[in-house]
Design a protein around this motif. Structure first.
Motif, PDB file in Angstrom:
ATOM      1  N   LEU A   7       1.331  -1.527   0.158  1.00 54.51           N
ATOM      2  CA  LEU A   7      -0.004  -0.391   0.272  1.00 54.51           C
ATOM      3  C   LEU A   7       0.688   1.198   0.322  1.00 54.51           C
ATOM      4  N   ASN A   8       0.230   2.072  -0.973  1.00 49.48           N
ATOM      5  CA  ASN A   8       0.985   3.425  -0.804  1.00 49.48           C
ATOM      6  C   ASN A   8       0.092   4.391   0.620  1.00 49.48           C
ATOM      7  N   VAL A   9       1.212   4.752   1.156  1.00 45.76           N
ATOM      8  CA  VAL A   9       0.318   5.450   2.104  1.00 45.76           C
ATOM      9  C   VAL A   9       1.059   6.996   1.939  1.00 45.76           C
ATOM     10  N   ARG A  10       0.223   7.208   3.272  1.00 43.92           N
ATOM     11  CA  ARG A  10       0.786   9.128   2.850  1.00 43.92           C
ATOM     12  C   ARG A  10       1.672   9.548   4.364  1.00 43.92           C
ATOM     13  N   ASP A  11       1.845   9.179   5.464  1.00 41.62           N
ATOM     14  CA  ASP A  11       2.518   9.270   6.127  1.00 41.62           C
ATOM     15  C   ASP A  11       3.694   7.892   7.286  1.00 41.62           C
ATOM     16  N   TYR A  12       4.474   7.935   6.833  1.00 38.50           N
ATOM     17  CA  TYR A  12       5.197   6.010   6.479  1.00 38.50           C
ATOM     18  C   TYR A  12       5.306   6.406   8.232  1.00 38.50           C
ATOM     19  N   ARG A  13       5.677   7.073   9.327  1.00 42.62           N
ATOM     20  CA  ARG A  13       5.359   7.223  10.555  1.00 42.62           C
ATOM     21  C   ARG A  13       4.715   6.377  10.799  1.00 42.62           C
ATOM     22  N   ILE A  52       4.519  -1.471   2.857  1.00 41.46           N
ATOM     23  CA  ILE A  52       3.845   0.150   3.301  1.00 41.46           C
ATOM     24  C   ILE A  52       4.761   1.127   2.407  1.00 41.46           C
ATOM     25  N   SER A  53       4.861   1.868   1.762  1.00 45.05           N
ATOM     26  CA  SER A  53       5.924   2.486   1.023  1.00 45.05           C
ATOM     27  C   SER A  53       5.091   4.232   1.438  1.00 45.05           C
ATOM     28  N   GLU A  54       5.552   5.053   2.110  1.00 40.82           N
ATOM     29  CA  GLU A  54       5.220   6.557   1.956  1.00 40.82           C
ATOM     30  C   GLU A  54       5.131   7.399   0.194  1.00 40.82           C
ATOM     31  N   ARG A  55       3.940   7.365  -0.371  1.00 41.66           N
ATOM     32  CA  ARG A  55       4.915   7.360  -1.896  1.00 41.66           C
ATOM     33  C   ARG A  55       3.607   7.975  -2.449  1.00 41.66           C
ATOM     34  N   GLU A  56       2.938   8.379  -3.609  1.00 41.62           N
ATOM     35  CA  GLU A  56       2.332   9.143  -4.219  1.00 41.62           C
ATOM     36  C   GLU A  56       1.502   7.289  -5.114  1.00 41.62           C
ATOM     37  N   PRO A  57       0.938   7.544  -6.006  1.00 43.23           N
ATOM     38  CA  PRO A  57       0.344   7.988  -5.346  1.00 43.23           C
ATOM     39  C   PRO A  57      -0.479   7.315  -4.326  1.00 43.23           C
ATOM     40  N   VAL A  58      -1.325   7.936  -3.334  1.00 43.16           N
ATOM     41  CA  VAL A  58      -1.942   8.103  -2.000  1.00 43.16           C
ATOM     42  C   VAL A  58      -3.396   7.298  -2.083  1.00 43.16           C
ATOM     43  N   GLY A  59      -3.951   5.613  -1.985  1.00 44.95           N
ATOM     44  CA  GLY A  59      -4.949   5.726  -2.207  1.00 44.95           C
ATOM     45  C   GLY A  59      -5.745   5.168  -1.275  1.00 44.95           C
ATOM     46  N   THR A  60      -7.605   5.569  -0.860  1.00 51.48           N
ATOM     47  CA  THR A  60      -8.134   5.269  -0.263  1.00 51.48           C
ATOM     48  C   THR A  60      -9.309   3.957  -0.138  1.00 51.48           C
ATOM     49  N   PHE A 106     -13.689  -5.135  10.466  1.00 46.67           N
ATOM     50  CA  PHE A 106     -13.348  -4.071   9.469  1.00 46.67           C
ATOM     51  C   PHE A 106     -13.132  -2.689  10.354  1.00 46.67           C
ATOM     52  N   VAL A 107     -11.594  -2.021   9.688  1.00 47.53           N
ATOM     53  CA  VAL A 107     -10.974  -1.039  10.529  1.00 47.53           C
ATOM     54  C   VAL A 107     -10.597   0.027   9.480  1.00 47.53           C
ATOM     55  N   LEU A 108     -11.155   1.473   9.342  1.00 48.02           N
ATOM     56  CA  LEU A 108      -9.900   1.836   8.514  1.00 48.02           C
ATOM     57  C   LEU A 108      -8.700   2.890   8.690  1.00 48.02           C
ATOM     58  N   ASP A 109      -7.894   2.087   7.563  1.00 54.69           N
ATOM     59  CA  ASP A 109      -6.384   2.061   8.218  1.00 54.69           C
ATOM     60  C   ASP A 109      -6.291   4.354   8.469  1.00 54.69           C
ATOM     61  N   PRO A 110      -5.344   4.960   8.426  1.00 53.87           N
ATOM     62  CA  PRO A 110      -4.441   6.218   8.789  1.00 53.87           C
ATOM     63  C   PRO A 110      -4.686   7.046   7.077  1.00 53.87           C
ATOM     64  N   ASP A 111      -4.926   5.786   6.147  1.00 57.16           N
ATOM     65  CA  ASP A 111      -5.524   6.379   4.901  1.00 57.16           C
ATOM     66  C   ASP A 111      -6.342   6.542   4.270  1.00 57.16           C
ATOM     67  N   GLY A 112      -7.478   5.725   5.014  1.00 54.14           N
ATOM     68  CA  GLY A 112      -9.113   5.233   5.093  1.00 54.14           C
ATOM     69  C   GLY A 112      -8.890   4.045   4.142  1.00 54.14           C
ATOM     70  N   ASN A 113      -8.191   3.522   4.066  1.00 54.77           N
ATOM     71  CA  ASN A 113      -8.310   2.184   3.316  1.00 54.77           C
ATOM     72  C   ASN A 113      -8.493   0.647   4.130  1.00 54.77           C
ATOM     73  N   ASN A 114      -9.222   0.001   3.673  1.00 53.54           N
ATOM     74  CA  ASN A 114     -10.310  -0.604   4.508  1.00 53.54           C
ATOM     75  C   ASN A 114      -9.754  -2.000   5.173  1.00 53.54           C
TER      76      ASN A 114
END
Length: 122
Positions: A7-13, A52-60, A106-114
């Motif tokens: 998954l591409n993520v907005r904030d790695y940490r 997980i990788s901090e990079r674009e494009p980030v999806g939700t 089901f839980v939404l992660d910090p980027d809104g992925n299910n």
């Protein structure tokens, strides 16, 4: 079928902290970490299966489901993931419209992925 998925993520940490806590009840831990590239691979042994990788494009809109051997692990995942800041997107329970013993959470992660944990046995 899959060797690994990412998954591409907005904030790695933030995402790494979330997944370390959320996936711990499933036996997953960070097995490869490349902070210089903001990338981390999680697995149950020494082979990363979920990245997980901090990079674009980030999806939700991504949906990732992790198989569990029993319902207690599904429950533990949901508690850990919501405790780590994930948004509840479906409490642990039977989803008989999928099949009679489908038990998931089901839980939404910090980027809104299910993110789901599921057990297929009774």
């Amino acid at each position: 079928m899959f060797d690994h998925v990412g998954l591409n993520v907005r904030d790695y940490r933030t995402s790494k902290d979330f997944y370390e806590q959320a996936l711990a009840p499933l036996g997953y831990h960070a097995v490869m970490d490349f902070p210089q590239w903001n990338a981390c691979g999680f697995g149950t042994a020494e082979k990363p299966e979920f990245w997980i990788s901090e990079r674009e494009p980030v999806g939700t809109g991504t949906h990732v489901a992790f198989a569990c051997g029993d319902r207690a692990t599904v429950d533990a995942f949901h508690a850990a993931a919501t405790g780590a800041g994930g948004a509840d997107n479906g409490a642990p329970g039977l989803r008989e419209h999928y099949h009679p013993t489908y038990y998931g959470a089901f839980v939404l992660d910090p980027d809104g992925n299910n993110v789901e944990a599921v057990c297929h046995t009774g």
